[in-house]
Motif scaffolding. Sequence first.
Motif, short mmCIF file in Angstrom:
data_model
loop_
_atom_site.label_atom_id
_atom_site.label_comp_id
_atom_site.label_asym_id
_atom_site.label_seq_id
_atom_site.Cartn_x
_atom_site.Cartn_y
_atom_site.Cartn_z
N SER A 34 55.97 68.86 46.73
CA SER A 34 54.90 69.80 46.34
C SER A 34 54.95 70.16 44.85
O SER A 34 53.94 70.54 44.27
N ASN A 35 56.12 70.02 44.24
CA ASN A 35 56.27 70.36 42.82
C ASN A 35 56.33 69.14 41.91
O ASN A 35 56.57 69.28 40.70
N PHE A 36 56.10 67.96 42.47
CA PHE A 36 56.33 66.74 41.70
C PHE A 36 55.51 66.71 40.40
O PHE A 36 56.06 66.43 39.31
N THR A 37 54.26 66.99 40.49
CA THR A 37 53.39 66.96 39.29
C THR A 37 53.87 67.94 38.24
O THR A 37 53.91 67.63 37.04
N LYS A 38 54.25 69.13 38.68
CA LYS A 38 54.75 70.14 37.74
C LYS A 38 56.04 69.67 37.08
O LYS A 38 56.23 69.82 35.86
N ILE A 39 56.92 69.07 37.87
CA ILE A 39 58.22 68.62 37.35
C ILE A 39 58.05 67.56 36.26
O ILE A 39 58.69 67.63 35.20
N VAL A 40 57.19 66.59 36.51
CA VAL A 40 57.06 65.49 35.54
C VAL A 40 56.24 65.87 34.33
O VAL A 40 56.16 65.11 33.36
N ASN A 41 55.65 67.07 34.36
CA ASN A 41 54.84 67.51 33.21
C ASN A 41 55.50 68.61 32.39
O ASN A 41 54.85 69.18 31.49
N PHE A 42 56.77 68.93 32.67
CA PHE A 42 57.48 69.86 31.80
C PHE A 42 57.54 69.29 30.39
O PHE A 42 57.67 68.06 30.20
N SER A 43 57.53 70.17 29.42
CA SER A 43 57.44 69.72 28.03
C SER A 43 58.72 69.11 27.48
O SER A 43 58.69 68.17 26.69
N ASN A 44 59.88 69.62 27.91
CA ASN A 44 61.14 69.23 27.25
C ASN A 44 62.24 68.76 28.19
O ASN A 44 63.40 68.71 27.81
N VAL A 45 61.88 68.45 29.43
CA VAL A 45 62.80 67.77 30.32
C VAL A 45 62.10 66.53 30.86
O VAL A 45 60.89 66.53 31.09
N GLU A 46 62.89 65.49 31.07
CA GLU A 46 62.36 64.23 31.60
C GLU A 46 63.05 63.92 32.91
O GLU A 46 64.27 63.75 32.95
N LEU A 47 62.30 63.88 34.00
CA LEU A 47 62.86 63.50 35.28
C LEU A 47 63.17 62.00 35.26
O LEU A 47 62.27 61.17 35.12
N VAL A 48 64.47 61.66 35.39
CA VAL A 48 64.86 60.26 35.34
C VAL A 48 65.50 59.78 36.63
O VAL A 48 65.59 58.58 36.87
N GLY A 49 65.99 60.73 37.47
CA GLY A 49 66.71 60.24 38.63
C GLY A 49 66.89 61.25 39.74
O GLY A 49 66.49 62.41 39.64
N ILE A 50 67.53 60.77 40.81
CA ILE A 50 67.79 61.58 42.00
C ILE A 50 69.23 61.33 42.46
O ILE A 50 69.84 60.30 42.15
N THR A 51 69.75 62.27 43.22
CA THR A 51 71.09 62.12 43.77
C THR A 51 71.21 62.89 45.08
O THR A 51 70.36 63.74 45.41
N CYS A 52 72.26 62.58 45.81
CA CYS A 52 72.66 63.35 46.99
C CYS A 52 74.18 63.34 47.02
O CYS A 52 74.82 62.59 46.28
N PHE A 53 74.76 64.18 47.84
CA PHE A 53 76.22 64.18 47.96
C PHE A 53 76.63 64.66 49.34
O PHE A 53 76.16 65.70 49.79
N PRO A 54 77.53 63.90 49.99
CA PRO A 54 78.05 62.59 49.60
C PRO A 54 77.09 61.48 50.02
O PRO A 54 76.46 61.56 51.07
N ALA A 55 77.03 60.45 49.21
CA ALA A 55 76.20 59.29 49.56
C ALA A 55 77.01 58.25 50.31
O ALA A 55 76.50 57.57 51.19
N LEU A 56 78.29 58.13 49.93
CA LEU A 56 79.19 57.18 50.58
C LEU A 56 80.45 57.91 51.02
O LEU A 56 80.90 58.83 50.35
N LEU A 57 81.01 57.48 52.14
CA LEU A 57 82.27 58.05 52.63
C LEU A 57 83.09 56.97 53.32
O LEU A 57 82.54 56.01 53.87
N PHE A 58 84.39 57.17 53.33
CA PHE A 58 85.28 56.26 54.05
C PHE A 58 85.21 56.56 55.54
O PHE A 58 85.30 57.72 55.96
N ASN A 59 85.06 55.52 56.33
CA ASN A 59 85.04 55.63 57.79
C ASN A 59 86.38 55.15 58.31
O ASN A 59 86.71 53.96 58.22
N ASP A 60 87.19 56.06 58.85
CA ASP A 60 88.54 55.67 59.26
C ASP A 60 88.56 54.90 60.58
O ASP A 60 89.61 54.41 61.00
#
Length: 388
Positions: free
Chosen positions: A174-200
Amino acid sequence: MFLPSLKKYNPCLIDYAVQLHQSGRILPDTYVIDLEAIKNNTKKMVKVAQENKVELLYMTKQFGRNPVIAKTIEEAGIPLAVVVDFREAETFMHYGLHLGNVGNLVQMPRSLVKKVLAYGTKYVTVYSMNNLVYINQIAKELKITQKIILKVIGNSDELYPGQVGGLTISEFESNFTKIVNFSNVELVGITCFPALLFNDTTNKIEPTTNIKTIEKVRKIFRENNYPLQVVSLPSATCCNSIPLIKKLGGNEGEPGHGLSGTTPLHANSRQPEIPAYCYVSEISHSFKGHSYFYGGGYYRRGHAHNALVFADNQEYESKVLPFDSESIDYYLELEDSYTEGATVITDFRTQIFVTRSVVAIVDGLQSGKPKLLGLYDSQGKHMPKEIM
């Protein structure tokens, strides 16, 4: 947890750590870190990352935010750090190290944002629209454009207590358009945590269910015809998992325990990285047939199982008995009884920055010319010689 691997793949670290303790050069509750092993581990990881076109940002919380280790990693081929929190950012700025990502686990306090942005960081990871507005405001004052990575959370994501935060998928959309139109920040990427884990169970590093959220967010980028430059897939980054990052569509990883050869994968299998630290202690006393050694460095997810005891010119192996994680680790308990003053070597998973331990940096060990470079506290501060 890592003692069998340490004995197999880096036994000279054990020998030198025992020498340091028995000569009185280090006290118990000291992590001895093999700087040359970390350098070699880093170079191996850099090679694999270059082959897979994955950017690496190094993390040092496991090593106690140590500036000597950080500089060595940078010189070995990973030029930028991902700092776990604002305290680590302060430490790195103090030592003139290079910031690659701030905010990925702990957001910046408002009063530190200007200092960090002025100092320079390649990325800032942001959890909320309000924080994004503020960072844009400070970047505008500084007349810079700051690259931003957003942490996005799905309804079924795996989250660790104490690390909760991020934009929900609906908030992001819902905020995507607002995010990419900020004057002095540039949206370049995404992340999550944890993305990978050891499976014992499978004995492999595998994607978590959080990857499904990454795929949903990718779709939002595509639908808005907006370029997604960075997909950060952290946790358990090492030579073994870097190709998996690429396979999952990621292009950024954040090695920490991989650099010291101490991810869970390294505990039971031969990997390119070798174990690069051990924990040194001493038998304090015995009680009812069990010996107790000095603690201070135990981490509640440490999985300490066994220890080597060097007493009366003999080497013994003993079990470390389970420790109540709700208690303070003044002492850890061995199954057997040994001479007071004997050296104890063990190797478990750690986060040195949350301990009260000392860090002893050793160089030249792999080349056969070991030298103790100095002692540091768990926050990366050099300890005066009179304490050494």
